[in-house]
Design a protein around this motif. Structure first.
Motif, PDB file in Angstrom:
ATOM      1  N   ILE A 168       0.873  -1.172   0.000  1.00  0.00           N
ATOM      2  CA  ILE A 168       0.000   0.000   0.000  1.00  0.00           C
ATOM      3  C   ILE A 168       0.908   1.219   0.000  1.00  0.00           C
ATOM      4  O   ILE A 168       1.701   1.417   0.937  1.00  0.00           O
ATOM      5  CB  ILE A 168      -0.918   0.019   1.235  1.00  0.00           C
ATOM      6  N   GLU A 169       0.848   2.027  -1.028  1.00  0.00           N
ATOM      7  CA  GLU A 169       1.792   3.137  -1.174  1.00  0.00           C
ATOM      8  C   GLU A 169       1.737   4.107   0.002  1.00  0.00           C
ATOM      9  O   GLU A 169       2.774   4.592   0.468  1.00  0.00           O
ATOM     10  CB  GLU A 169       1.507   3.873  -2.483  1.00  0.00           C
ATOM     11  N   GLY A 201      -9.677   2.930  -2.446  1.00  0.00           N
ATOM     12  CA  GLY A 201      -9.004   3.905  -3.306  1.00  0.00           C
ATOM     13  C   GLY A 201      -7.518   4.028  -3.036  1.00  0.00           C
ATOM     14  O   GLY A 201      -6.806   4.706  -3.805  1.00  0.00           O
ATOM     15  N   ASP A 202      -7.023   3.414  -1.936  1.00  0.00           N
ATOM     16  CA  ASP A 202      -5.581   3.438  -1.678  1.00  0.00           C
ATOM     17  C   ASP A 202      -4.826   2.839  -2.869  1.00  0.00           C
ATOM     18  O   ASP A 202      -5.235   1.817  -3.429  1.00  0.00           O
ATOM     19  CB  ASP A 202      -5.248   2.622  -0.421  1.00  0.00           C
ATOM     20  N   LYS A 203      -3.706   3.453  -3.222  1.00  0.00           N
ATOM     21  CA  LYS A 203      -2.928   2.990  -4.363  1.00  0.00           C
ATOM     22  C   LYS A 203      -2.039   1.810  -3.972  1.00  0.00           C
ATOM     23  O   LYS A 203      -1.395   1.827  -2.926  1.00  0.00           O
ATOM     24  CB  LYS A 203      -2.060   4.135  -4.902  1.00  0.00           C
ATOM     25  N   GLY A 220      -2.537  -0.985  -9.067  1.00  0.00           N
ATOM     26  CA  GLY A 220      -3.968  -0.674  -9.088  1.00  0.00           C
ATOM     27  C   GLY A 220      -4.373   0.064  -7.829  1.00  0.00           C
ATOM     28  O   GLY A 220      -3.541   0.688  -7.155  1.00  0.00           O
ATOM     29  N   THR A 221      -5.666  -0.039  -7.471  1.00  0.00           N
ATOM     30  CA  THR A 221      -6.195   0.624  -6.274  1.00  0.00           C
ATOM     31  C   THR A 221      -7.082  -0.335  -5.498  1.00  0.00           C
ATOM     32  O   THR A 221      -7.655  -1.280  -6.055  1.00  0.00           O
ATOM     33  CB  THR A 221      -7.025   1.873  -6.644  1.00  0.00           C
ATOM     34  N   VAL A 222      -7.188  -0.086  -4.201  1.00  0.00           N
ATOM     35  CA  VAL A 222      -8.025  -0.917  -3.336  1.00  0.00           C
ATOM     36  C   VAL A 222      -9.494  -0.726  -3.708  1.00  0.00           C
ATOM     37  O   VAL A 222     -10.008   0.395  -3.679  1.00  0.00           O
ATOM     38  CB  VAL A 222      -7.796  -0.572  -1.854  1.00  0.00           C
ATOM     39  N   LYS A 237      -9.178  -6.736  -2.308  1.00  0.00           N
ATOM     40  CA  LYS A 237      -9.470  -6.823  -3.737  1.00  0.00           C
ATOM     41  C   LYS A 237      -8.921  -5.574  -4.420  1.00  0.00           C
ATOM     42  O   LYS A 237      -9.262  -4.449  -4.051  1.00  0.00           O
ATOM     43  CB  LYS A 237     -10.976  -6.925  -3.973  1.00  0.00           C
ATOM     44  N   VAL A 238      -8.045  -5.782  -5.403  1.00  0.00           N
ATOM     45  CA  VAL A 238      -7.355  -4.674  -6.065  1.00  0.00           C
ATOM     46  C   VAL A 238      -7.845  -4.538  -7.508  1.00  0.00           C
ATOM     47  O   VAL A 238      -7.788  -5.500  -8.281  1.00  0.00           O
ATOM     48  CB  VAL A 238      -5.828  -4.905  -6.071  1.00  0.00           C
ATOM     49  N   LYS A 239      -8.338  -3.364  -7.853  1.00  0.00           N
ATOM     50  CA  LYS A 239      -8.713  -3.082  -9.238  1.00  0.00           C
ATOM     51  C   LYS A 239      -7.441  -2.740 -10.011  1.00  0.00           C
ATOM     52  O   LYS A 239      -6.762  -1.759  -9.696  1.00  0.00           O
ATOM     53  CB  LYS A 239      -9.704  -1.932  -9.332  1.00  0.00           C
ATOM     54  N   LEU A 240      -7.111  -3.551 -11.008  1.00  0.00           N
ATOM     55  CA  LEU A 240      -5.874  -3.356 -11.751  1.00  0.00           C
ATOM     56  C   LEU A 240      -5.946  -2.094 -12.607  1.00  0.00           C
ATOM     57  O   LEU A 240      -6.977  -1.816 -13.231  1.00  0.00           O
ATOM     58  CB  LEU A 240      -5.594  -4.578 -12.630  1.00  0.00           C
ATOM     59  N   SER A 241      -4.861  -1.358 -12.653  1.00  0.00           N
ATOM     60  CA  SER A 241      -4.840  -0.106 -13.411  1.00  0.00           C
ATOM     61  C   SER A 241      -4.791  -0.362 -14.919  1.00  0.00           C
ATOM     62  O   SER A 241      -5.233   0.471 -15.704  1.00  0.00           O
ATOM     63  CB  SER A 241      -3.641   0.748 -12.993  1.00  0.00           C
TER      64      SER A 241
END
Length: 274
Positions: A168-169, A201-203, A220-222, A237-241
Motif C-alpha cells: 500500500i503506497e 481507493g488506496d494505491k 492498481g487501487t483498493v 481486492k485490487v482493481k488493476l490499473s
C-alpha cells in the motif's frame, strides 16, 4: 483545321456565355460591397479542403509518429532511471545504474484462462532474457517466461502461478499479490495486517523487494477489503490499473543489478543453512 472551326461554330454560344459570366463575376467582386463576402466565402471553401487534405496526410503518418513516441518514451524512462540513482551519466552507462526499458508489441494475449500467457515481438536478438519485468504505461504486466530469437512469452499477472510483492503506497505495508482466476479486472493482495490503516481507493504499487520489479510501479487501487477468518490480515481486492483486454504496447525492463543481488541472497542462505 476544318474540324476546329466546326467545333467553334457549334459551341460559340456556350463559350460566349463563359466569357460574359467571367467578366460579370470580376466586375461584381471589384465594384460592389459584396467583394469581401465573396473573397471570404472562397477562402472558407479553400480552407475546408485544405483541412481535409491535412487530416488525410496526418492519418497516414500516424504509424511513424507512434514509433517516434515509443522511442522517445524509452529514452525518457531510461534517463529517469539514471536520475533516481542520484548519479547523472550518459545513456550507455544506464546498465551500470539500474533499470533499462525497451518497448515491445503484444502479438498474442489471453485473459480468461487460469494461466494466461502473453507473446511479445522481441527476443534474444533484442537483448531480452528470461525473468525480465514487463509493464505498460498504466501498470505492471508480468515477467518474461521463455525467450526465443525474435519473440518471448510473458507470464501475465492474470496467472495464478505468479505472485508479486506489493504494498500500500500510503502506508508502506507490503504483502503478496495473486490473481484468483476469475475477473481479469481484479487481483487480490494478502498479508497486510488488519491493524494498519486502509481505505478504498488506496494505491497499490510494487514493493521493490523483488529483484524483478522496481519499487513504486503502479498495480492498481483498493476496491474492497475484509478481514480474513481466523487471521490478523486483510484480504484486499485490487482493481488493476491496466485493462488487459486493451493491452498492446508494453516495456520490457532489465534490472542490471539483479544477478549480483540474487547471488548474494542465495549465498547467504547457503552460508547460514537457512
Amino acid at each position: 483545321m476544318k474540324d476546329f472551326l466546326k467545333f467553334l461554330l457549334k459551341s460559340h454560344f456556350f463559350m460566349l456565355f463563359l466569357v460574359l459570366e467571367s467578366i460579370s463575376i470580376f466586375l461584381v467582386v471589384r465594384n460592389t460591397e459584396n467583394a469581401n463576402l465573396f473573397i471570404s466565402s472562397a477562402n472558407s471553401v479553400s480552407g475546408f479542403f485544405q483541412n481535409k487534405v491535412s487530416s488525410i496526410n496526418n492519418y497516414f503518418s500516424l504509424k511513424e509518429q507512434n514509433d517516434f513516441l515509443k522511442a522517445e518514451n524509452e529514452h525518457l524512462k531510461n534517463y529517469i532511471s539514471v536520475l533516481k540513482e542520484n548519479d547523472i551519466r550518459i545513456s550507455k552507462e544506464i546498465e551500470k545504474t539500474g533499470y533499462f526499458y525497451q518497448s515491445a508489441i503484444v502479438v498474442k494475449n489471453s485473459v480468461y484462462k487460469p494461466y494466461n500467457i502473453i507473446t511479445l515481438n522481441k527476443g534474444s536478438i533484442d537483448g531480452i532474457r528470461d525473468d525480465m519485468a514487463v509493464l505498460s504505461d498504466k501498470g505492471i504486466i508480468g515477467t518474461v517466461a521463455v525467450t526465443g530469437k525474435n519473440y518471448c512469452t510473458v507470464v501475465s499477472m492474470l496467472n495464478s502461478k505468479l505472485g508479486i510483492s506489493a504494498k500500500i503506497e500510503r502506508t508502506d505495508y507490503f504483502g503478496s499479490l495473486r490473481w484468483d482466476e476469475k475477473d481479469y479486472k481484479y487481483s487480490f493482495l494478502y498479508d497486510i495486517p488488519d491493524h494498519s490503516s486502509l481505505y478504498i481507493g488506496d494505491k497499490v504499487v510494487t514493493s521493490g523487494y523483488s529483484a524483478v520489479f522496481p519499487e513504486g510501479l503502479t498495480i492498481g487501487t483498493v476496491a474492497e477489503f475484509e478481514k480474513e477468518k481466523k487471521s490478523s490480515f486483510y484480504k484486499i481486492k485490487v482493481k488493476l490499473s491496466q485493462d488487459f483486454k486493451k493491452l498492446k504496447h508494453v516495456y520490457i525492463v532489465d534490472y542490471f543489478g539483479k544477478d549480483e543481488r540474487l547471488q548474494i541472497e542465495d549465498s547467504t542462505i547457503i552460508k547460514f543453512r537457512f
